[in-house]
Design a protein around this motif. Structure first.
Motif, PDB file in Angstrom:
ATOM      1  N   SER A 275       0.832  -1.214   0.000  1.00  0.00           N
ATOM      2  CA  SER A 275       0.000   0.000   0.000  1.00  0.00           C
ATOM      3  C   SER A 275       0.858   1.251   0.000  1.00  0.00           C
ATOM      4  O   SER A 275       0.598   2.213  -0.752  1.00  0.00           O
ATOM      5  CB  SER A 275      -0.923  -0.002   1.221  1.00  0.00           C
ATOM      6  OG  SER A 275      -1.820  -1.076   1.154  1.00  0.00           O
ATOM      7  N   HIS A 296      -6.466  11.062   1.016  1.00  0.00           N
ATOM      8  CA  HIS A 296      -6.731   9.639   1.320  1.00  0.00           C
ATOM      9  C   HIS A 296      -5.444   8.811   1.222  1.00  0.00           C
ATOM     10  O   HIS A 296      -5.183   7.955   2.073  1.00  0.00           O
ATOM     11  CB  HIS A 296      -7.791   9.101   0.345  1.00  0.00           C
ATOM     12  CG  HIS A 296      -7.994   7.625   0.446  1.00  0.00           C
ATOM     13  ND1 HIS A 296      -8.655   7.029   1.507  1.00  0.00           N
ATOM     14  CD2 HIS A 296      -7.603   6.618  -0.390  1.00  0.00           C
ATOM     15  CE1 HIS A 296      -8.663   5.716   1.323  1.00  0.00           C
ATOM     16  NE2 HIS A 296      -8.032   5.448   0.153  1.00  0.00           N
ATOM     17  N   ARG A 300      -3.568   6.727   4.175  1.00  0.00           N
ATOM     18  CA  ARG A 300      -3.252   5.275   4.072  1.00  0.00           C
ATOM     19  C   ARG A 300      -1.763   5.022   4.271  1.00  0.00           C
ATOM     20  O   ARG A 300      -1.374   4.049   4.920  1.00  0.00           O
ATOM     21  CB  ARG A 300      -3.694   4.729   2.703  1.00  0.00           C
ATOM     22  CG  ARG A 300      -5.184   4.631   2.529  1.00  0.00           C
ATOM     23  CD  ARG A 300      -5.827   3.730   3.584  1.00  0.00           C
ATOM     24  NE  ARG A 300      -5.269   2.393   3.585  1.00  0.00           N
ATOM     25  CZ  ARG A 300      -5.697   1.406   2.808  1.00  0.00           C
ATOM     26  NH1 ARG A 300      -6.718   1.617   1.983  1.00  0.00           N
ATOM     27  NH2 ARG A 300      -5.147   0.225   2.869  1.00  0.00           N
ATOM     28  N   PRO A 336     -16.016  -4.440   3.122  1.00  0.00           N
ATOM     29  CA  PRO A 336     -15.161  -3.243   3.057  1.00  0.00           C
ATOM     30  C   PRO A 336     -13.673  -3.566   3.059  1.00  0.00           C
ATOM     31  O   PRO A 336     -12.872  -2.874   2.411  1.00  0.00           O
ATOM     32  CB  PRO A 336     -15.556  -2.473   4.321  1.00  0.00           C
ATOM     33  CG  PRO A 336     -16.928  -2.936   4.646  1.00  0.00           C
ATOM     34  CD  PRO A 336     -16.966  -4.373   4.259  1.00  0.00           C
ATOM     35  N   GLU A 339     -12.834  -4.580  -0.383  1.00  0.00           N
ATOM     36  CA  GLU A 339     -12.847  -3.388  -1.237  1.00  0.00           C
ATOM     37  C   GLU A 339     -11.579  -2.576  -1.068  1.00  0.00           C
ATOM     38  O   GLU A 339     -10.963  -2.130  -2.037  1.00  0.00           O
ATOM     39  CB  GLU A 339     -14.087  -2.536  -0.903  1.00  0.00           C
ATOM     40  CG  GLU A 339     -14.104  -1.148  -1.530  1.00  0.00           C
ATOM     41  CD  GLU A 339     -14.131  -1.185  -3.046  1.00  0.00           C
ATOM     42  OE1 GLU A 339     -13.655  -0.224  -3.663  1.00  0.00           O
ATOM     43  OE2 GLU A 339     -14.590  -2.206  -3.623  1.00  0.00           O
ATOM     44  N   SER A 340     -11.143  -2.391   0.186  1.00  0.00           N
ATOM     45  CA  SER A 340      -9.947  -1.591   0.474  1.00  0.00           C
ATOM     46  C   SER A 340      -8.706  -2.247  -0.120  1.00  0.00           C
ATOM     47  O   SER A 340      -7.872  -1.575  -0.748  1.00  0.00           O
ATOM     48  CB  SER A 340      -9.789  -1.443   1.987  1.00  0.00           C
ATOM     49  OG  SER A 340      -8.583  -0.778   2.301  1.00  0.00           O
ATOM     50  N   SER A 343      -8.727  -2.023  -3.887  1.00  0.00           N
ATOM     51  CA  SER A 343      -8.409  -0.654  -4.326  1.00  0.00           C
ATOM     52  C   SER A 343      -6.902  -0.415  -4.267  1.00  0.00           C
ATOM     53  O   SER A 343      -6.323   0.168  -5.199  1.00  0.00           O
ATOM     54  CB  SER A 343      -9.152   0.350  -3.432  1.00  0.00           C
ATOM     55  OG  SER A 343      -8.792   1.682  -3.772  1.00  0.00           O
ATOM     56  N   ASP A 344      -6.291  -0.860  -3.164  1.00  0.00           N
ATOM     57  CA  ASP A 344      -4.831  -0.684  -3.049  1.00  0.00           C
ATOM     58  C   ASP A 344      -4.093  -1.463  -4.123  1.00  0.00           C
ATOM     59  O   ASP A 344      -3.140  -0.965  -4.734  1.00  0.00           O
ATOM     60  CB  ASP A 344      -4.367  -1.147  -1.665  1.00  0.00           C
ATOM     61  CG  ASP A 344      -4.825  -0.193  -0.561  1.00  0.00           C
ATOM     62  OD1 ASP A 344      -5.220   0.939  -0.878  1.00  0.00           O
ATOM     63  OD2 ASP A 344      -4.771  -0.614   0.627  1.00  0.00           O
ATOM     64  N   LYS A 373      -6.292 -10.184   5.312  1.00  0.00           N
ATOM     65  CA  LYS A 373      -5.741  -9.154   4.421  1.00  0.00           C
ATOM     66  C   LYS A 373      -4.497  -9.684   3.713  1.00  0.00           C
ATOM     67  O   LYS A 373      -4.296  -9.469   2.509  1.00  0.00           O
ATOM     68  CB  LYS A 373      -5.409  -7.907   5.243  1.00  0.00           C
ATOM     69  CG  LYS A 373      -5.039  -6.686   4.409  1.00  0.00           C
ATOM     70  CD  LYS A 373      -4.874  -5.466   5.308  1.00  0.00           C
ATOM     71  CE  LYS A 373      -4.570  -4.220   4.481  1.00  0.00           C
ATOM     72  NZ  LYS A 373      -4.391  -3.024   5.351  1.00  0.00           N
TER      73      LYS A 373
END
Length: 484
Positions: A275, A296, A300, A336, A339-340, A343-344, A373
């Motif tokens: 990330s 954002h 992160r 979520p 999704e996170s 996205s990363d 994760k």
């Protein structure tokens, strides 16, 4: 040569030597006794014959005894032969034969003439194959007058045959005794040596690493004690080797655990680093000009850096034996989180002209968030690494049969069969250029994490690769659809 044969040979040679020595000694003693008996017998015959001759010549009242001897010679020979079972001849003082009933002429009588003239009595024993003859020559002296010579022979063949019979019997007994002693010595030697041979065989097997050997121990002698000590030694060696093998297994397990631990740590560190690197690269290259996105991204980067710092501190504590990485299960909506992560990882995917598309359904499940994760990042990273360029990676999640299911779908070349058959085993990887930096532990660690969550992970091979995760639902969950 084996030791039992050496012992038997040595004992046999000794017995043969002793037997031969005894046989020769006894033969000599028996022969000496026989010859002494013959000599004594001949002397007795001589004494008696001399008296008979003296008496015969005296009663005839001859003035000249030598003339009387000539005249009475035939009578004397016949008389002595009949009474003393002998044969003889009467000679004058010069050795000339006066009268004789001998069947042969004995050279011994002629050879001893000079000694007889000196007044000596000569005794000879003559051997042939199956007979023995005693010979005696002595001067005939009457009234101190030397008047002639008596040569007398007597057959002692019967005595000789008895002697030979005794010798043959003795020899047979000795041979039988040697054979008997050989047999006994062989048995005794074999009895002594057999346990040694057994020990030798057992030692050889022991040196080859075979410990499933046993020795039948009987008695309390030195060999039995040695055998017992050997068994005790074998048992102790076996116990020590088993102990060493156990310690070796512990060391190997420890080494493997350390390897897995550090590889796990690597993957733990890889999650925040991915990330951080992705968002940093986008900010540096000014790929996105949206201020909200930059805020954002910075948030992160900060949060993942903070997490990375905590991981490093935790690793330091673990190295000091003060702590261990241990995360608690929490119940949460996993959508979520997916999704996170998607996205990363999409930031990295775009560098390879790829795009991650998500179709997500909410679901309440009990998980270790950082572990799940790590699994998702690993699977998405593999999808990005092996996808065909300019294709879409789909992350699809849904609920089925009380399981929350996540499918990660990408188009790629089929996985080689030799890799696919062992895809979830440790240190398994292909030889392609993409795998050169891989440890081959990623999918293995993913499987272990999912197993810890009582879930299932599988991978379908082909032109389309589908990585599937099935996690059990919590008791309560909500449903909603998220599309990107």
């Amino acid at each position: 040569m084996k030791i039992k044969y050496k012992f038997t040979l040595i004992i046999t040679v000794i017995m043969i030597f002793l037997g031969l020595s005894l046989n020769i000694s006894v033969r000599k003693i028996l022969k000496d006794n026989m010859e002494n008996s013959i000599i004594n017998s001949l002397k007795e015959v001589t004494k008696s014959a001399r008296e008979s001759i003296k008496y015969t010549l005296s009663i005839r009242d001859y003035i000249f005894k030598d003339i009387a001897l000539v005249q009475e010679a035939d009578y004397l020979i016949e008389y002595i032969s009949l009474n003393y079972e002998s044969k003889l001849r009467i000679c004058d003082v010069n050795g000339k034969v006066i009268s004789s009933n001998l069947s042969e002429d004995y050279i011994e009588f002629s050879e001893n003439l000079n000694e007889i003239n000196e007044g000596k009595t000569i005794v000879n024993i003559k051997y042939s194959k199956n007979s023995l003859t005693g010979l005696i020559s002595y001067p005939l002296i009457i009234n101190q007058s030397y008047i002639g010579i008596i040569n007398l022979t007597k057959d002692y063949s019967i005595l000789f045959m008895e002697y030979k019979k005794a010798i043959n019997t003795l020899t047979l007994i000795e041979i039988s005794l040697i054979i008997f002693i050989f047999f006994i010595s062989y048995r005794l030697t074999n009895k002594i040596v057999k346990p040694i041979e057994t020990l030798t065989y057992a030692s050889k097997k022991l040196s080859e690493g075979n410990y499933n050997i046993n020795i039948d121990i009987k008695g309390n002698d030195e060999i039995s004690i040695l055998s017992k000590e050997f068994i005790n030694m074998k048992t102790k060696i076996q116990e020590q080797i088993l102990e060493i093998e156990k310690e070796k297994e512990k060391v190997e397990k420890l080494a493997l655990s350390r390897k897995i631990f550090f590889d796990t740590v690597t993957h733990e560190l890889k999650t925040p680093l991915t990330s951080i690197m992705g968002y940093s690269e986008m900010i540096i290259q000014n790929i996105v000009d949206d201020e909200n996105f930059k805020v954002h991204a910075l948030d992160r980067i900060y949060s993942e850096s903070n997490r990375l710092n905590k991981l490093v501190l935790e690793i330091i504590n673990i190295s000091k034996g003060l702590s261990s990485i241990n995360e608690e299960f929490i119940s949460m909506d996993i959508a979520p989180l997916i999704e996170s992560i998607s996205s990363d990882m999409n930031i990295k995917a775009k560098k390879y002209n790829l795009n991650i598309y998500t179709i997500l359904e909410s679901g309440e499940i009990s998980i270790k968030a950082n572990k799940i994760k790590e699994v998702l990042i690993n699977l998405l990273d593999n999808a990005i690494k092996y996808s065909i360029e300019s294709t879409i990676i789909i992350v699809n999640s849904y609920i089925c049969d009380n399981f929350y299911i996540i499918d990660i779908i990408n188009e790629a070349n089929p996985i080689p069969d030799y890799v696919y058959q062992h895809i979830f085993e440790p240190f398994v990887k292909s030889n392609t250029s993409e795998d050169l930096s891989s440890t081959g532990l990623g999918l293995y660690l993913c499987k272990e994490i999912i197993k810890e969550h009582d879930g299932i992970i599988k991978l379908d091979n082909g032109d389309t690769i589908i990585s599937t995760i099935k996690l059990p639902l919590s008791n309560n969950h909500n449903k909603s659809i998220i599309n990107n």
